[in-house]
Design an enzyme around this catalytic site. Structure first.
Site, PDB file in Angstrom:
ATOM      1  N   LYS A   1      30.111  21.759  -7.900  1.00 39.39           N
ATOM      2  CA  LYS A   1      30.292  21.984  -9.338  1.00 39.39           C
ATOM      3  C   LYS A   1      31.599  22.718  -9.621  1.00 39.39           C
ATOM      4  O   LYS A   1      31.847  23.784  -9.066  1.00 39.39           O
ATOM      5  CB  LYS A   1      29.105  22.799  -9.857  1.00 39.39           C
ATOM      6  CG  LYS A   1      29.186  23.207 -11.314  1.00 39.39           C
ATOM      7  CD  LYS A   1      27.953  24.022 -11.691  1.00 39.39           C
ATOM      8  CE  LYS A   1      28.037  24.515 -13.129  1.00 39.39           C
ATOM      9  NZ  LYS A   1      26.830  25.294 -13.507  1.00 39.39           N
TER      10      LYS A   1
ATOM     11  N   CYS B   1      27.562  30.723 -16.469  1.00 35.10           N
ATOM     12  CA  CYS B   1      28.152  30.246 -15.224  1.00 35.10           C
ATOM     13  C   CYS B   1      29.636  29.913 -15.321  1.00 35.10           C
ATOM     14  O   CYS B   1      30.380  30.154 -14.388  1.00 35.10           O
ATOM     15  CB  CYS B   1      27.374  29.046 -14.703  1.00 35.10           C
ATOM     16  SG  CYS B   1      27.201  27.716 -15.891  1.00 35.10           S
TER      17      CYS B   1
ATOM     18  N   HIS C   1      19.975  25.138 -10.556  1.00 35.58           N
ATOM     19  CA  HIS C   1      19.991  24.862 -11.991  1.00 35.58           C
ATOM     20  C   HIS C   1      19.089  23.661 -12.282  1.00 35.58           C
ATOM     21  O   HIS C   1      18.947  22.760 -11.468  1.00 35.58           O
ATOM     22  CB  HIS C   1      21.430  24.564 -12.428  1.00 35.58           C
ATOM     23  CG  HIS C   1      21.651  24.630 -13.909  1.00 35.58           C
ATOM     24  ND1 HIS C   1      21.122  23.716 -14.785  1.00 35.58           N
ATOM     25  CD2 HIS C   1      22.363  25.506 -14.662  1.00 35.58           C
ATOM     26  CE1 HIS C   1      21.490  24.026 -16.014  1.00 35.58           C
ATOM     27  NE2 HIS C   1      22.242  25.105 -15.966  1.00 35.58           N
TER      28      HIS C   1
ATOM     29  N   HIS D   1      33.150  22.968 -13.286  1.00 36.11           N
ATOM     30  CA  HIS D   1      32.783  23.612 -14.545  1.00 36.11           C
ATOM     31  C   HIS D   1      33.874  24.518 -15.107  1.00 36.11           C
ATOM     32  O   HIS D   1      33.612  25.554 -15.702  1.00 36.11           O
ATOM     33  CB  HIS D   1      31.488  24.412 -14.385  1.00 36.11           C
ATOM     34  CG  HIS D   1      30.687  24.468 -15.650  1.00 36.11           C
ATOM     35  ND1 HIS D   1      29.414  24.982 -15.712  1.00 36.11           N
ATOM     36  CD2 HIS D   1      30.973  24.060 -16.908  1.00 36.11           C
ATOM     37  CE1 HIS D   1      28.943  24.887 -16.933  1.00 36.11           C
ATOM     38  NE2 HIS D   1      29.876  24.331 -17.684  1.00 36.11           N
TER      39      HIS D   1
ATOM     40  N   ASP E   1      26.106  32.563  -9.430  1.00 32.80           N
ATOM     41  CA  ASP E   1      27.003  32.802 -10.566  1.00 32.80           C
ATOM     42  C   ASP E   1      26.421  33.757 -11.590  1.00 32.80           C
ATOM     43  O   ASP E   1      27.150  34.310 -12.403  1.00 32.80           O
ATOM     44  CB  ASP E   1      27.406  31.477 -11.240  1.00 32.80           C
ATOM     45  CG  ASP E   1      26.213  30.650 -11.662  1.00 32.80           C
ATOM     46  OD1 ASP E   1      25.066  31.078 -11.459  1.00 32.80           O
ATOM     47  OD2 ASP E   1      26.426  29.544 -12.203  1.00 32.80           O
ATOM     48  N   ASN E   2      25.135  33.960 -11.592  1.00 35.23           N
ATOM     49  CA  ASN E   2      24.474  34.925 -12.473  1.00 35.23           C
ATOM     50  C   ASN E   2      23.006  34.997 -12.073  1.00 35.23           C
ATOM     51  O   ASN E   2      22.573  34.341 -11.130  1.00 35.23           O
ATOM     52  CB  ASN E   2      24.619  34.554 -13.957  1.00 35.23           C
ATOM     53  CG  ASN E   2      24.397  33.093 -14.253  1.00 35.23           C
ATOM     54  OD1 ASN E   2      25.308  32.362 -14.630  1.00 35.23           O
ATOM     55  ND2 ASN E   2      23.173  32.644 -14.063  1.00 35.23           N
TER      56      ASN E   2
ATOM     57  N   ASP F   1      23.683  28.266  -8.229  1.00 34.68           N
ATOM     58  CA  ASP F   1      23.746  28.185  -9.692  1.00 34.68           C
ATOM     59  C   ASP F   1      22.431  28.722 -10.269  1.00 34.68           C
ATOM     60  O   ASP F   1      21.388  28.093 -10.133  1.00 34.68           O
ATOM     61  CB  ASP F   1      23.963  26.725 -10.106  1.00 34.68           C
ATOM     62  CG  ASP F   1      24.374  26.598 -11.567  1.00 34.68           C
ATOM     63  OD1 ASP F   1      24.401  27.610 -12.270  1.00 34.68           O
ATOM     64  OD2 ASP F   1      24.669  25.465 -11.999  1.00 34.68           O
ATOM     65  N   ASP F   2      22.485  29.903 -10.875  1.00 35.00           N
ATOM     66  CA  ASP F   2      21.305  30.521 -11.511  1.00 35.00           C
ATOM     67  C   ASP F   2      20.240  30.935 -10.503  1.00 35.00           C
ATOM     68  O   ASP F   2      19.041  30.828 -10.784  1.00 35.00           O
ATOM     69  CB  ASP F   2      20.677  29.585 -12.546  1.00 35.00           C
ATOM     70  CG  ASP F   2      21.560  29.342 -13.758  1.00 35.00           C
ATOM     71  OD1 ASP F   2      22.666  29.891 -13.787  1.00 35.00           O
ATOM     72  OD2 ASP F   2      21.139  28.596 -14.654  1.00 35.00           O
TER      73      ASP F   2
END
Length: 602
Positions: free
Chosen positions: A150, A92, A306, A152, A358-359, A58-59
């Site tokens: 996660k 995300c 994150h 989301h 995710d990014n 995540d990130d």
């Protein structure tokens, strides 16, 4: 004989901060480390139904990984790297949507600048029930499917108990994790993250309203003139009601949003973040052990990296780069444990492992002068910045011993949207024929049967707004990229939108006419914009890309899941009764059926 394949989904890592790497101890493990196992494998045909393990950070910054060029991080070199792997947007919720299925026609976008992703567990938006996810497709092929971590992608629709967006309604046979995602609000000691500036304005408004009854009371106390007590009481009541109306949500975000679930059951509320990583790792290992004798799809969606950077005590202070470096190394350790379990169960040769993020890294994540977000290497921008490379290039790593040749670098434009058709093909699934599939099957490219990606044009969005178009000119290998809209950085020239959570998609942006054009194949850092004065092909390239934009850049299909329009179409945000219902589970295990009006776990 192990093979890992790394795809940088639109981002690259030059050098980050110097991060000590736990990965070096787990060289077969670290898809994060860009580790790829065995250099000299024998390659044969693959089982028609191999196991599939998806690992998503995540990130995570592409520049945090040694396999993408960070020479300050001690990791093994990647054996297979896609240098142009990208995401189509930079938040995300939407990226996870693309990873699970097809992309931009699902409604997981919004023109609302405040909500560019799902922000409330009590909201009604989410992954539409009529979409076919990778998990659902493979479940029909006999796969055991599980999601750890996660989600989301939404939870409920019209009421707290319908769970219409729950993972179990989208093809996953088992779920353990957070239905929402990790925020700084989930840790009581951290500065709240969700709608921070809106909350500041609400506090100021509350203060102003609370002063009104005091000011009305002064004339009575001073004997100047008489103000009716009913007016004073009414103004005080308005101030109280205003405060309660917003604080009932924002004051209890940790309890409403930060919960841990097993299937339909609430396991912890609020989640005890200090142990959640270890619990999720145990669940992932248990899933592998439980279904080791039949084909399975395991999606491990990490809460790392994150904010808040919740890190096990043994890793705190382990790196030279503060909490972020510690958190990366803990995730590396977790990846290693998962790959080690596959080794011990002798599943490696028939398991395809994919690792990504995710990014891009979030540049605005700061605590004082300390960085709490990732590093995107030579690439400009980061998470939430639409088309800049730093936000859309992400790691892309595959590992499949005896099937995928180690040591190969693929410099072709690819996308995370390709994962859905690729893994559908690998698992023997049949893609739906009633919609456009934006992704392409990567297996011919991975196995060396073709030399070029099927992608010619790729579109990059910020919410519903098209910001960037990419064109792979296959006859010469050039990759052109045109920016029609770019965010305005604050302060000017800083490279990020400091002082706000994300850069704007509209409003505080710059529209370019003619577009900003770059040759990404020669200038990946986007530092040298091309014009008609310094590029003879400028006009013809822009014309070609504008024609492609008109022909294939629209977003259609499902209603926008984050928009206000959805509330007026029969699916309003869930009321405070929903949030109070969730709030009943204050200790330990509280099944949803214990909350009045909820259904039994399936």
């Amino acid at each position: 004989m192990y093979t890992l394949i790394f795809f940088p989904f639109y981002f690259f890592p030059p050098r980050h901060q110097k991060k000590k790497n736990v990965f070096r101890k787990h060289w077969l493990w670290m898809p994060l480390y860009c580790l790829l196992g065995g250099l000299n494998g024998t390659f044969g045909t693959w089982n028609s139904r191999p196991n599939i393990v998806l690992l998503m950070a995540d990130d995570l910054g592409l520049g945090d990984l040694g396999c993408y060029g960070n020479n300050t991080v001690r990791t093994l070199d990647a054996k297979w790297i896609f240098m142009q792997h990208t995401v189509e947007t930079t938040t995300c919720t939407i990226y996870r949507d693309a990873h699970l299925l097809i992309f931009m026609n699902l409604g997981m976008v919004s023109s609302n600048s405040l909500n560019r992703g799902l922000t409330w567990l009590g909201g009604s938006g989410g992954l539409p029930a009529n979409e076919t996810t990778l998990a659902k497709l493979l479940q029909h092929r006999g796969y055991r499917t599980g999601l750890i971590g996660k989600w989301h992608q939404g939870l409920s629709c019209a009421s707290r108990d319908d769970h219409c967006h729950h993972p179990l309604n989208h093809g996953f046979g088992y779920f353990y994790g957070m239905p929402f995602g990790l925020l700084s609000d989930c840790q009581a000691s951290k500065t709240p993250e969700l709608h921070r500036w809106l909350r500041i304005r609400l506090w100021i408004s509350t203060l102003v309203l609370s002063l009104v009854p005091v000011l009305l009371l002064l004339p009575n106390l001073a004997g100047w003139f008489s103000v009716p007590w009913s007016v004073i009481v009414l103004s005080a009541l308005v101030a109280v009601l205003f405060f309660v109306s917003w604080y009932s949500s924002y004051g209890f975000v940790r309890r409403w949003n930060c919960i841990l679930m097993r299937n339909h059951e609430i396991v912890q509320q609020p989640m005890r973040e200090e142990r959640v990583s270890l619990l999720m790792l145990k669940e992932a290992l248990a899933f592998i052990d439980r279904y080791k004798r039949e084909p399975f799809l395991l999606f491990v969606s990490f809460l790392h990296v994150h904010t808040p950077l919740v890190t096990k005590e043994k890793f705190v202070g382990h790196s030279k780069f503060g909490l972020y470096g510690d958190n990366v190394e803990e995730m590396d350790w977790m990846v290693g444990k998962i790959l080690e379990a596959l080794e011990q169960e002798r599943l490696s040769n028939r398991t395809l492992v994919h690792f990504t993020s995710d990014n891009g890294g979030r540049l605005e994540a700061l605590e004082g002068a300390a960085r709490l977000g990732g590093w995107n290497g030579v690439y400009k921008g980061g998470r939430g910045m639409a088309g800049w490379e730093g936000g859309i290039r992400v790691p892309g790593i595959f590992r499949w011993p005896t099937v995928l040749q180690a040591g190969k670098v693929i410099d072709e434009p690819t996308s995370l949207m390709d994962i859905f058709p690729t893994l559908s093909y690998v698992g023997g699934g049949i893609l739906p024929h009633d919609r456009v599939i934006d992704g392409r099957n990567l297996m011919p490219l991975l196995e060396g049967r073709v030399a070029h990606s099927d992608h010619e044009f790729l579109f990059h969005y910020c919410g519903t707004y098209l910001h960037t178009v990419r064109w792979h000119q296959k006859d010469c290998g050039t990759v052109w990229k045109a920016h029609y809209v770019t965010p305005n950085f604050h302060p000017e020239g800083s490279g990020a939108c400091y002082g706000s959570a994300l850069c704007s998609c509209s409003g505080d942006v710059t529209h370019h006419e003619p577009p900003l054009l770059f040759d990404i194949s020669r200038d990946p850092s986007e530092s040298q914009p091309l014009t008609s004065d310094n590029e003879a092909l400028f006009d013809s390239v822009i014309k070609k890309m504008e024609a492609a934009e008109v022909g294939g850049s629209s977003i259609g299909g499902q209603p926008q899941q984050f928009s206000k329009a959805l509330s007026s179409s029969g699916r309003p945000c869930l009321s405070i009764k929903y949030r109070i219902g969730l709030g009943l589970g204050l200790r330990g295990r509280v099944p949803l059926r214990s909350i009045p009006g909820t259904h039994k776990p399936r």
